[in-house]
Structures are given as structure tokens and as C-alpha cells.
Enzyme design. Structure first.
Site, PDB file in Angstrom:
ATOM      1  N   ASP A  19       0.837  -1.193   0.000  1.00  0.00           N
ATOM      2  CA  ASP A  19       0.000   0.000   0.000  1.00  0.00           C
ATOM      3  C   ASP A  19       0.876   1.249   0.000  1.00  0.00           C
ATOM      4  OD1 ASP A  19      -2.497   1.533   0.340  1.00  0.00           O
ATOM      5  OD2 ASP A  19      -1.784   1.857   2.383  1.00  0.00           O
ATOM      6  N   ALA A  20       1.894   1.272   0.840  1.00  0.00           N
ATOM      7  CA  ALA A  20       2.797   2.426   0.917  1.00  0.00           C
ATOM      8  C   ALA A  20       3.643   2.564  -0.349  1.00  0.00           C
ATOM      9  CB  ALA A  20       3.695   2.301   2.141  1.00  0.00           C
TER      10      ALA A  20
END
EC number: 3.1.26.-
Length: 134
Positions: A19-20
Site C-alpha cells: 500500500d505504501a
């Protein structure tokens, strides 16, 4: 981390990192495209980071057979992970597909940055094309 250690990580841990990694790629892509106003950046980013957009993207990657067998396995491990949360603005199916995509991105970010870059660029091309057709 070596590949063996990465393969031991849970699907949700890979998704957390993915996600990051995906988010920073999206932000870099948007700034490079010439957007500078924070409101415009945020508005365009949702086209890339929402569960709905990620579900559509992963279906495209699977349908077009752009993913390798090992990558499909990592995606499925993330998709099938039992999360105790869900997306605020997406159905559970889209949320799980998005989690699988994020797990794949996290895995590739850790073990194969060239492949990570290749898939993110192909993803951006698809999502930008999709935006133009909408």
C-alpha cells in the site's frame, strides 16, 4: 530482506508495505505529470488508490496475463488473507482484490524492484487509458 524471508511474510504484511509502495509511486507519477495543486493531486490519486480502481486494475493484469505464475500466487495469498477491517467505500470483493494487489506490490518492492517498476508503469498506462475512456 532476502527472498526466503519475504516469502514467509503474511499476505496482510505484504499488503501493508505494498500500500505504501504503491502510494509513493502514484504520488510520484502524478507530480511528474505536472499536477501541483494538493487538491488536484488528491483528487487524481483516488483514481489509482481506491479499492475499486485497484480491483479493476488487478482484473486487467490477470485477464491480460501480465502476471507471472509466482506473482499470481502472491496476489492470491493477499486476496485470501483474513482481514479484520474493510474498505469504507468498496464492497468486500473489491477490497479483497485490492488487498491482493497491494500484497503483490509489497512483495515485488522487496524482491524485484525492476519488476515492480515494470508493473507500476503498465498499471499507470492502463489506468490513464481507462480514465480517458470513462
Amino acid at each position: 530482506m532476502d527472498k526466503k524471508a519475504v516469502k514467509q511474510l503474511s499476505g496482510l504484511t505484504l499488503a501493508y508495505l505494498g500500500d505504501a509502495a504503491w502510494e509513493i509511486q502514484v504520488r510520484t507519477h502524478l507530480v511528474a505529470s505536472g499536477l501541483t495543486r494538493p487538491h488536484d493531486l488528491h483528487e487524481r490519486a483516488t483514481h489509482f488508490v481506491s479499492a475499486k480502481a485497484q480491483a479493476k486494475l488487478v482484473n486487467h493484469l490477470l485477464d491480460s496475463q501480465l502476471l507471472r505464475e509466482e506473482e499470481v500466487g502472491i496476489f492470491k495469498r493477499g486476496r485470501n488473507s483474513q482481514s479484520h477491517s474493510s474498505a469504507k467505500n468498496a464492497d468486500i470483493h473489491s477490497y479483497r482484490l485490492a488487498t491482493g494487489l497491494e500484497a503483490l506490490m509489497g512483495y515485488l518492492y522487496l524482491v524485484d524492484t525492476d519488476r515492480f517498476q515494470t508493473l507500476t508503469q503498465a498499471s499507470f498506462a492502463y489506468l490513464e487509458e481507462d480514465k480517458d475512456e470513462s
